[in-house]
Structures are given as C-alpha cells and as structure tokens.
Design an enzyme around this catalytic site. Structure first.
Site, PDB file in Angstrom:
ATOM      1  N   TYR A 254       0.882  -1.162   0.000  1.00 22.97           N
ATOM      2  CA  TYR A 254       0.000   0.000   0.000  1.00 22.97           C
ATOM      3  C   TYR A 254       0.923   1.217   0.000  1.00 22.97           C
ATOM      4  O   TYR A 254       1.796   1.328   0.863  1.00 22.97           O
ATOM      5  CB  TYR A 254      -0.869   0.043   1.263  1.00 22.97           C
ATOM      6  CG  TYR A 254      -1.958  -0.989   1.343  1.00 22.97           C
ATOM      7  CD1 TYR A 254      -3.156  -0.805   0.674  1.00 22.97           C
ATOM      8  CD2 TYR A 254      -1.789  -2.142   2.108  1.00 22.97           C
ATOM      9  CE1 TYR A 254      -4.177  -1.743   0.766  1.00 22.97           C
ATOM     10  CE2 TYR A 254      -2.796  -3.083   2.206  1.00 22.97           C
ATOM     11  CZ  TYR A 254      -3.989  -2.881   1.535  1.00 22.97           C
ATOM     12  OH  TYR A 254      -4.984  -3.815   1.626  1.00 22.97           O
ATOM     13  N   ASP A 283      -7.470  -1.409  -4.860  1.00 21.68           N
ATOM     14  CA  ASP A 283      -8.921  -1.492  -4.700  1.00 21.68           C
ATOM     15  C   ASP A 283      -9.416  -0.952  -3.371  1.00 21.68           C
ATOM     16  O   ASP A 283     -10.605  -0.998  -3.083  1.00 21.68           O
ATOM     17  CB  ASP A 283      -9.411  -2.931  -4.891  1.00 21.68           C
ATOM     18  CG  ASP A 283      -8.599  -3.944  -4.093  1.00 21.68           C
ATOM     19  OD1 ASP A 283      -7.877  -3.529  -3.182  1.00 21.68           O
ATOM     20  OD2 ASP A 283      -8.694  -5.141  -4.393  1.00 21.68           O
ATOM     21  N   HIS A 396     -11.280  -6.743  -3.247  1.00 24.20           N
ATOM     22  CA  HIS A 396     -10.737  -6.700  -1.884  1.00 24.20           C
ATOM     23  C   HIS A 396     -11.547  -7.597  -0.939  1.00 24.20           C
ATOM     24  O   HIS A 396     -11.775  -7.271   0.223  1.00 24.20           O
ATOM     25  CB  HIS A 396     -10.715  -5.263  -1.352  1.00 24.20           C
ATOM     26  CG  HIS A 396      -9.572  -4.983  -0.421  1.00 24.20           C
ATOM     27  ND1 HIS A 396      -8.289  -4.776  -0.861  1.00 24.20           N
ATOM     28  CD2 HIS A 396      -9.506  -4.878   0.933  1.00 24.20           C
ATOM     29  CE1 HIS A 396      -7.489  -4.542   0.163  1.00 24.20           C
ATOM     30  NE2 HIS A 396      -8.207  -4.618   1.274  1.00 24.20           N
TER      31      HIS A 396
END
Length: 528
Positions: A254, A283, A396
C-alpha cells in the site's frame, strides 16, 4: 538499577500528554510516538495505563518497538503483583462480547435444508473449507474472527464472490483417460505446483502465533506461492527465513502518504531473493465500512472504559471521580479500534496511473502486478504500461466498496471487450473461492492463477500451520477431481469449452457504444 513500576504508577499516565503502556513486562513511554502511530493516536490511548501486550503482540511484527521508539522510552520493569484483582464483567457485558460472534444466519451462504449438521471439533473432521471456517470460528477470539470475517456494508459483494461460482456449470467429458493429473503451472515465469496461491491477507497472528511464517511453511509443503501482506504481523524477513529452494513469494504494497516510508520498505524487499514480484494494491484507497470489525472494536472499547473506571477507583483515589468518568467517556467516543480502519491510517489516496507507476519503477527492479482491477477499461489501460506484468482482478474480498463486481464478472468483461489483455498480461483472480471447482472454473475462463485469502487465515485459526496445510490439501484434491472429470490432464488444457457461464454473462456489464475507438475514449477517462 532499572526502576520497577507499579500498576498505580502506570495508571497515572493515560493521556495524550503522558501516555505509558506495559508491553512484555516492561513499561514504555509512548507519548512522542502518538502523532505518528500508523493506527492513529486514539488506538493507543485506549490502552494507556494498561498491559497492552495481548492487543499489541498479534498485530505488530517483532522489532516494531525498537524501530519506532528511542531506548529512553523503555522506562523499566513492571511489577505484575500490583495489579488489582480481576473483576468479573458486569451482567450483560459477556453477552455483548458474544454478540459479535457469527450466527448461523450470518455464516450461511446457501440454504442448508436437508443437510445433516455435524459438530466439527478437529482438523481430521474437516472435509471442505466451510468446515475449516466453522472450526476456526469456535476457536478464534471475537476480535480475530470479526477482522477475518468482516466485509463492507451489507456483505453483498462478499456473498456474491462466493455464489457467482455456483452459477457457472461444468461440462464433463467421458471416455478420456484421467489416470494422470498435473496441477503445476507458472506465475510470472516461476514454476509452482498449484494453480492457486495465498493472497495478501493481514494480521495472521491474530488467528494463531504461527502467523504468516506458518502459512509460508504450509506453502512450502505443497509448492504453493504466497503473497505477503504489507500489513503482515511478522516482518518479510521472518516470513521468508525458512523458504525452501524454489519457493515463490510476492509482496503487497500500500503506498503511503509518506512516500519515504514506502521507499524504505521497498528497499528492504529488494534485498530478499525469495520475493519475486511486487503487488500494488489499488482497490482500497480508503477503508470500507466493515461493521462486524467495527462492532467488535466498540465492544472492546466499552469494556476497557468500564474496567478503567472500576480498577482506578479500587486501586487508588488519586483522581477525582469526574475525571475518571470523563476518561471512560473519551474511550467510548473515540474511534472504534477496529483492526481494518487502523491498518489504513496513512494510506495514500492520490495514486494515478502515470505518476505512481513511474515512481514505483524507480524504486524496484521487480515485476509489478496491479491488484484490485474491477473493470475491463482498467484492465486494458494496465496492458498499455510496460511496467505492468500482470493484474489481479479483485474487489478486496468485498471489504471495500459493497456491490462491487466479483472478479469473475471482470474476467468475463475482459473476454468480451478486450480479450487481448489475456495474452498481454498475466491475469489472476481473487475472492470468494470455497471449492476446487471454483479454481478450475476461473482457470477455464482465462485466469492464469487464483487467489485465496480468508481460507488460509481460517486455517491458521483452526490449527496453525497444520490448518493451512489442510486448506491446501482440500483444495488440491478438489482441483484434481474436477480436472479429471473434465478430461484435462494439465492446467493448460482448461478452456472456455470446459464450462457454461451463460447464466453469469447475463449480469456482466453491457457497453452499448461497441466500436473500439468510441470505447477508447471511455478507457482514457482514468486520471493520468
């Protein structure tokens, strides 16, 4: 000689101006760390003045304290004998805690009428992934169960992820020698023994102390690939420490608002030979509303607030009653303390195709996969960037936008509107897999690989590393049975002719302006 602190002394430091916690038998002053804590300061303040080891340990990789706190923050030892007598929870509080545990209605995805129910008490009794989840549910703490089980809003996308596979039918062939069955394939040029892999799923030690390293050991036993979560509860170095020759790992990232912190993490990953590629997750730029997870956090916060008032009142009278009551109210009114929300603190919401991919390529030589593609337009756009070697179709796990499409819908969109993507990139799908037949259906429709996320976590909860091995064993056996009945000896022989997906195709996005150049304008709406 280092000082030893009593419970009463630690309890005096429960504010943003002076915040102490007990970890692993030692007292730490974490006041300076509050503003930069990835989960937000309120999460720490909820545990101020208490022994936070049980909350801290399953979530934070070893070495986190040393990386983020100066040596002077370790104040001294904690005298556990000074703790007040543990009081039983007030009437009704136990019921509140149990209220977050799954009910039959919550866990049932399909009707069970006519099925005889058998209690599952051991791994040996588990015949499918639902059995694994039931066993894990009985063993997991409410907080761990809620984080693993939870999904966005009304769980519609999570449910559809599961049920969509049931509407795709197999087309078995007869008079085919099915003696042999080879489930091996390759991901990004690396050979693996199974066509499914472990998706990046955070906080494995919430379910069992074996954690992500336990998942890695199970994958080694079956020749399976594992993608390590950015929010893993163990460090990447610890997870790959016992990797077997040829064992394949990916690593999920991330991107943080603090790009320097992300760059430092990428630099660590570049030094680990077992990690062969990077997965950029797209996502969930912001956290979804995972109500089961949040509800558990609220219950825990309320229990801590009640306990704080009771314990401080019985242990000493150093605070006026109104101050104690106000501190309890502050805990109740603070952020829920849900695991999901805490993990997203600091995640960058400003990613764009051109800028982010260029930035990532500058900091790693590893192949890049994009996770979270949910439309054929974005799949096509990804295929235009030379930095991108593959995409993972995923919503996700239904944990971000509820009513987002299952990955099979996106796969069928790609087949319909831009099938060339399937040859330009490796296309993997993720989400909702409960059976080996689900894996085979996705492969038949053009996926190169299939990810499983919750199943390994529930496997850990059910039996540690052995539980994950059981998950892989069950899926492998079901994949082999399905391939044999389809008359396919190798994964490469699976194709659209193996399945009937018409029932699902009727629900796939229908773009009226069909000419390619018209649609290209729609594709290019994504921000540069």
């Amino acid at each position: 000689m280092p000082k030893t602190y009593t419970y009463t002394e630690v309890q005096q430091h429960r504010s943003a101006d002076s915040c102490w916690v007990v970890l692993y038998g030692h007292v730490y002053d974490v006041t300076s760390f509050l503003p930069s804590h990835p989960g937000g300061s309120k999460v720490v303040l909820q545990l101020a003045g208490t022994d936070a080891t049980e909350e801290y340990d399953p979530i934070h990789p070893p070495g986190t304290l040393e990386e983020n706190l100066p040596p002077s923050a370790k104040l001294g030892a904690f005298d556990a004998s000074t703790l007040p007598t543990q009081e039983k929870a007030p009437a009704g509080e136990e019921e509140k805690t149990q209220a977050v545990a799954p009910t039959q209605q919550q866990t049932a995805v399909v009707p069970t009428a006519g099925k005889q129910q058998h209690p599952i008490t051991s791994l040996a009794q588990c015949l499918n992934l639902d059995d694994i989840e039931k066993l894990a549910t009985a063993k997991l703490r409410p907080k761990a169960w809620a984080y693993y089980y939870s999904a966005g809003d009304d769980l519609l996308s999570k449910t559809l992820n599961n049920t969509v596979y049931q509407r795709i039918l197999m087309r078995p062939r007869v008079f085919v020698d099915c003696t042999k069955c080879d489930t091996s394939t390759s991901f990004l040029g690396h050979k693996v023994a199974l066509p499914f892999f472990v998706s990046p799923a955070a906080m494995a030690r919430l379910g069992h102390p074996d954690g992500e390293a336990g998942i890695a050991r199970a994958c080694a036993a079956f020749g399976a690939m594992q993608i390590i979560s950015y929010n893993a509860s163990q460090t990447p170095e610890q997870i790959v420490a016992d990797a077997q020759p040829g064992q394949i790992f990916g690593w999920q990232i991330y991107v943080l608002t603090d790009r320097k912190a992300s760059e430092a993490r990428i630099a660590r990953i570049n030094k680990l030979p077992a990690i062969k590629f990077i997965v950029l997750t797209l996502d969930a730029p912001v956290p979804g509303k995972r109500e089961d997870d949040e509800r558990t956090g609220l219950v825990a916060a309320n229990l801590r607030a009640t306990s704080a008032v009771k314990n401080t009142s019985s242990a000493s009278s150093r605070f006026p009653d109104d101050r104690e009551q106000q501190q309890a109210r502050d805990v109740e009114s603070s952020d829920s303390g849900s695991v999901g929300k805490a993990l997203f603190q600091g995640t960058a919401p400003d990613l764009t195709w051109k800028a982010t991919l260029s930035w990532l390529r500058q900091h790693t030589h590893l192949p890049i996969m994009l996770k979270g593609v949910q439309t054929h337009e974005d799949a096509y756009r990804a295929s235009l960037y030379p930095q991108v070697q593959g995409i993972i179709l995923s919503n996700h796990g239904g944990r971000a936008m509820d009513t987002a499409p299952p990955s099979i819908h996106t796969l069928l969109e790609i087949r319909k509107y831009c099938p060339e993507v399937l040859t330009r990139l490796e296309v993997w799908v993720d989400g909702g897999v409960k059976r080996g037949t689900d894996v085979v259906k996705a492969l038949a429709l053009g996926a190169k690989g299939v990810g499983i996320g919750r199943a390994p976590l529930f496997g850990l909860g059910a039996g540690g590393t052995q539980g994950v091995e059981k998950v892989l064993e069950i899926l492998k056996g079901e994949v082999e049975t399905a391939m044999r009945l389809l008359g396919c000896e190798r994964v490469s022989e699976l194709g659209p002719y193996c399945v009937n997906s018409r029932a699902v195709e009727t629900e796939v996005f229908d773009d009226v302006p069909a000419p390619r150049m018209q649609k290209l304008g729609l594709w290019l709406r994504s921000r540069l």
